[in-house]
Design a protein around this motif. Sequence first.
Motif, short mmCIF file in Angstrom:
data_model
loop_
_atom_site.label_atom_id
_atom_site.label_comp_id
_atom_site.label_asym_id
_atom_site.label_seq_id
_atom_site.Cartn_x
_atom_site.Cartn_y
_atom_site.Cartn_z
N ALA A 93 39.61 -5.91 61.32
CA ALA A 93 38.33 -6.19 60.55
C ALA A 93 36.97 -5.41 61.03
CB ALA A 93 37.93 -7.65 60.72
N GLY A 94 36.07 -4.83 60.34
CA GLY A 94 34.96 -4.12 60.59
C GLY A 94 33.97 -3.93 59.37
N VAL A 95 32.86 -3.42 59.69
CA VAL A 95 31.97 -2.80 58.70
C VAL A 95 31.38 -1.74 59.17
CG1 VAL A 95 31.48 -5.36 57.77
CG2 VAL A 95 30.14 -4.36 59.87
N SER A 96 30.95 -0.79 58.27
CA SER A 96 30.32 0.52 58.42
C SER A 96 28.80 0.11 58.30
CB SER A 96 30.89 1.47 57.45
OG SER A 96 30.59 2.62 57.99
N HIS A 97 28.17 1.11 58.90
CA HIS A 97 26.52 1.30 58.68
C HIS A 97 26.10 2.56 58.58
CE1 HIS A 97 22.42 1.22 60.23
NE2 HIS A 97 22.42 0.37 59.42
N ILE A 98 25.19 3.03 57.92
CA ILE A 98 24.64 4.32 57.76
C ILE A 98 23.57 4.49 58.26
CG2 ILE A 98 24.14 6.35 56.21
CD1 ILE A 98 26.42 5.28 54.16
N GLY A 99 23.17 5.27 59.31
CA GLY A 99 21.75 5.25 59.75
C GLY A 99 21.51 5.74 61.15
N THR A 100 20.51 6.37 61.57
CA THR A 100 20.45 7.02 62.78
C THR A 100 19.60 5.89 63.72
OG1 THR A 100 18.03 7.65 62.16
CG2 THR A 100 19.65 9.08 61.64
N LEU A 101 19.37 6.34 64.74
CA LEU A 101 18.62 5.35 65.74
C LEU A 101 17.29 4.88 65.29
CD1 LEU A 101 18.21 4.05 68.52
CD2 LEU A 101 17.03 6.24 69.39
N THR A 102 16.66 5.78 64.68
CA THR A 102 15.36 5.47 63.90
C THR A 102 15.34 4.51 62.81
OG1 THR A 102 14.57 7.63 64.62
CG2 THR A 102 13.18 6.37 63.07
N SER A 103 16.25 4.53 61.87
CA SER A 103 16.45 3.70 60.72
C SER A 103 17.18 2.48 60.83
CB SER A 103 16.97 4.74 59.71
OG SER A 103 18.47 5.00 60.13
N THR A 104 18.10 2.53 62.21
CA THR A 104 18.81 1.20 62.36
C THR A 104 17.88 0.03 62.62
OG1 THR A 104 20.90 2.42 62.76
CG2 THR A 104 20.55 0.20 63.37
N THR A 105 18.01 -0.91 61.97
CA THR A 105 17.15 -2.09 62.31
C THR A 105 17.78 -3.09 63.50
OG1 THR A 105 18.13 -3.60 60.79
CG2 THR A 105 15.97 -2.22 60.29
N GLU A 106 17.24 -4.03 64.06
CA GLU A 106 17.93 -4.99 65.06
C GLU A 106 18.98 -5.83 64.21
OE1 GLU A 106 16.78 -8.41 68.36
OE2 GLU A 106 14.93 -7.42 67.34
N GLU A 107 18.57 -6.13 63.20
CA GLU A 107 19.61 -6.91 62.21
C GLU A 107 20.81 -6.24 61.73
OE1 GLU A 107 15.69 -8.53 62.07
OE2 GLU A 107 16.39 -6.59 61.81
N ASP A 108 20.62 -4.90 61.62
CA ASP A 108 21.83 -3.92 61.50
C ASP A 108 22.75 -4.02 62.69
OD1 ASP A 108 20.84 -3.01 58.70
OD2 ASP A 108 19.66 -1.25 59.69
N LEU A 109 22.16 -3.76 63.70
CA LEU A 109 22.63 -3.62 64.98
C LEU A 109 23.63 -4.75 65.33
CD1 LEU A 109 23.37 -1.52 67.38
CD2 LEU A 109 21.42 -2.75 68.65
#
Length: 261
Positions: A93-109
């Motif tokens: 089980a896992g999810v992906s995410h597209i984004g750099t350090l700058t564009s990643t939000t705390e909620e994303d993380l």
Amino acid sequence: MREERLKNKVAVVTGGSSGIGRAISILFAISGAKVHILDFNEEEGDKVVEEINILGGKAILHVCDVSNALQVNLAVENIVNQDNIIDILVNNAGVSHIGTLTSTTEEDLQRIYDINIKGVFLCSKAVIQNMYDNGGGVILNMASIGATVALADRFAYSMSKGAVLNMTITIAKDYLDKNIRCNSISPGRVHTPFVDDYLKKNYPDQTEEMFEKLSKTQPIGRMGKPEEIAELALFLCDDRGAGFITGTDYPIDGGFIKLNT
């Protein structure tokens, strides 16, 4: 008829309702294992169970959020009550995410952490005592090439898979004398529903063109198939072929890590 390499084994596969998890669940079942699928998607999970039953295998769906300790512990308790033993855990089980350090939000993380890292921790912790009490077992984690090489726009995802890779080697080390093997698989780009959804959402007028472009990022010239990842998972969970293997990560990437220049 396929050889039953996992005959009489009890296997738990997280995220087993789609993509790589679905392929692993089906292959393990037709290879003789009784498969317990942990997945939050009841509708898709039921479809996989039905497909396995039609093929003559055994599978049970446990609707479960792997980031929720109570749900994970209850699911594992139910499995042990039914079958007494858990031989194999596949943390898929896992999810992906597209984004750099700058564009990643705390909620994303937080979302990436909860599913990709905490989920592996909770499921592994829930089954480890049963494996210990019953003389051993196998834990197989789904990592990623992103755990070891730099991928653009995959900051949070790669971070989480790096953690999965480290959990793999530390679990292998800590339970070496308990006959519990722990390995991981690091796929490159695999053609799953996630890829199709990503292309439809981001490139609705260029899906074929972008699919071809993504395919060619692997030196071998195509994406992997979920069934190919499942075959490697089967090998690593079969003590006859992989009983001497633990604490190891297996890239399956069409040459991406070593042959990209």
